[in-house]
Design a protein around this motif. Structure first.
Motif, short mmCIF file in Angstrom:
data_model
loop_
_atom_site.label_atom_id
_atom_site.label_comp_id
_atom_site.label_asym_id
_atom_site.label_seq_id
_atom_site.Cartn_x
_atom_site.Cartn_y
_atom_site.Cartn_z
N VAL A 11 0.87 -1.18 0.00
CA VAL A 11 0.00 0.00 0.00
C VAL A 11 0.91 1.22 0.00
CG1 VAL A 11 -1.73 1.33 1.26
CG2 VAL A 11 -1.83 -1.18 1.25
N VAL A 12 0.86 2.01 -1.07
CA VAL A 12 1.71 3.19 -1.19
C VAL A 12 0.81 4.42 -1.25
CG1 VAL A 12 3.50 4.35 -2.51
CG2 VAL A 12 3.44 1.84 -2.42
N ARG A 13 0.82 5.20 -0.21
CA ARG A 13 0.02 6.41 -0.17
C ARG A 13 0.74 7.54 -0.90
NH1 ARG A 13 -1.21 3.52 4.37
NH2 ARG A 13 -3.41 3.51 4.99
N ASP A 14 0.01 8.59 -1.24
CA ASP A 14 0.62 9.75 -1.88
C ASP A 14 1.59 10.42 -0.93
OD1 ASP A 14 -0.88 9.36 -4.17
OD2 ASP A 14 -2.47 10.74 -3.55
N ARG A 15 2.66 10.94 -1.47
CA ARG A 15 3.63 11.66 -0.65
C ARG A 15 2.97 12.91 -0.08
NH1 ARG A 15 9.34 12.11 -0.32
NH2 ARG A 15 9.96 14.15 0.46
N PRO A 16 2.95 13.07 1.24
CA PRO A 16 2.32 14.26 1.83
C PRO A 16 3.27 15.46 1.76
CG PRO A 16 3.24 12.90 3.55
CD PRO A 16 3.48 12.16 2.26
N ALA A 17 2.75 16.62 2.13
CA ALA A 17 3.62 17.80 2.26
C ALA A 17 4.64 17.52 3.36
CB ALA A 17 2.79 19.02 2.61
N MET A 18 5.91 17.76 3.06
CA MET A 18 6.99 17.47 4.01
C MET A 18 7.88 18.70 4.12
SD MET A 18 7.59 13.50 2.84
CE MET A 18 8.80 13.02 4.04
N GLN A 152 3.72 -1.04 3.75
CA GLN A 152 3.07 0.25 3.50
C GLN A 152 4.12 1.35 3.44
OE1 GLN A 152 -0.13 1.02 6.27
NE2 GLN A 152 -0.85 -1.10 6.20
N VAL A 153 3.85 2.37 2.61
CA VAL A 153 4.75 3.50 2.45
C VAL A 153 3.95 4.79 2.68
CG1 VAL A 153 6.32 4.71 0.88
CG2 VAL A 153 6.12 2.20 0.78
N PHE A 154 4.57 5.76 3.35
CA PHE A 154 3.92 7.03 3.70
C PHE A 154 2.70 6.81 4.60
CE2 PHE A 154 5.88 8.55 -0.43
CZ PHE A 154 6.84 9.34 0.19
N THR A 155 2.87 5.94 5.57
CA THR A 155 1.84 5.70 6.58
C THR A 155 2.45 5.96 7.95
OG1 THR A 155 0.21 4.07 7.33
CG2 THR A 155 2.41 3.25 6.89
#
Length: 214
Positions: A11-18, A152-155
């Motif tokens: 599960v790869v979520r969208d990259r959030p604002a960082m 999972q990525v970006f979780t």
């Protein structure tokens, strides 16, 4: 990815604002002081140690959740890395197999990763030190990982007993690892300046006293 493996289990979520606007300021301070500025909270388990002396990094967290002994999600996460990210991996604290090694370290350096923190094991420690990639882990094992997932990525992840959200600022050095929530970074920086002034005044007082005593 540099490996040929199916990623349907991930599960790869969208990259959030960082945001990185406070990274430079925080990089001026040791992790011990950063912890003091957060009332000594948000400090990872001391069992997650620097794998070579003098390693240091500060940057936004690129978070990964993976199964014990599997690094498929780590490979996939690096496809979305930005220079300066700190890779934070919850490998479930596994102590049977490493999830990271020198080949992944090469990929990290090519992607501009500032450092890697693993709640789990690494291998190839000497080679990674020679490459100069700052690395923190629970330990070392020669046993390599599988590449099946899930992950999972970006979780949000738990790492060293601390919740890490994507984009939280990670500061790590020989003493250990601090997690600075994005929304608290400015306040932590302000407190660090006050702590720094107090400590410098304390040192000067002690040194002046020592000189007078002679």
């Amino acid at each position: 990815m540099f490996i040929d493996a199916p990623t349907t289990s991930l599960v790869v979520r969208d990259r959030p604002a960082m945001p990185t606007n406070n990274v430079g300021g925080l990089s001026r301070y040791p992790v011990a002081n950063i912890g003091d500025a957060m009332d000594r909270l948000n400090l990872m388990d001391a069992a997650i140690k620097s794998q070579w002396d003098g390693a240091r990094c500060v940057g936004p967290a690129l978070t990964v959740l993976t199964r014990d002994g599997d690094n498929l999600a780590i490979h996939r996460a690096l496809d979305d890395a930005s220079p300066g990210d700190v890779l934070v991996i919850n490998a479930l604290g596994g102590t049977a197999r490493a999830v990271f090694g020198d080949l992944l370290a090469e990929v990290c350096l090519a992607a501009g990763i500032a450092g890697v923190v693993i709640d789990g094991l690494t291998r190839d420690r000497a080679a990674i030190q020679a490459l100069g990639l700052p690395l923190w882990a629970r330990g070392v094992s020669p046993a390599g990982p599988a590449k099946y997932g899930p992950g999972q990525v970006f979780t949000p992840v738990a790492c060293g007993g601390v919740v890490v959200n994507p984009g939280d600022i990670i500061a790590a050095d020989d003493d250990g690892i601090a997690v600075i929530p994005q929304e608290n970074a400015e306040a932590v920086l302000n407190r660090l300046a006050t702590i720094d002034d107090f400590e410098e005044a304390f040192r000067q007082k002690v040194r002046a006293s020592s000189l007078t005593a002679r």
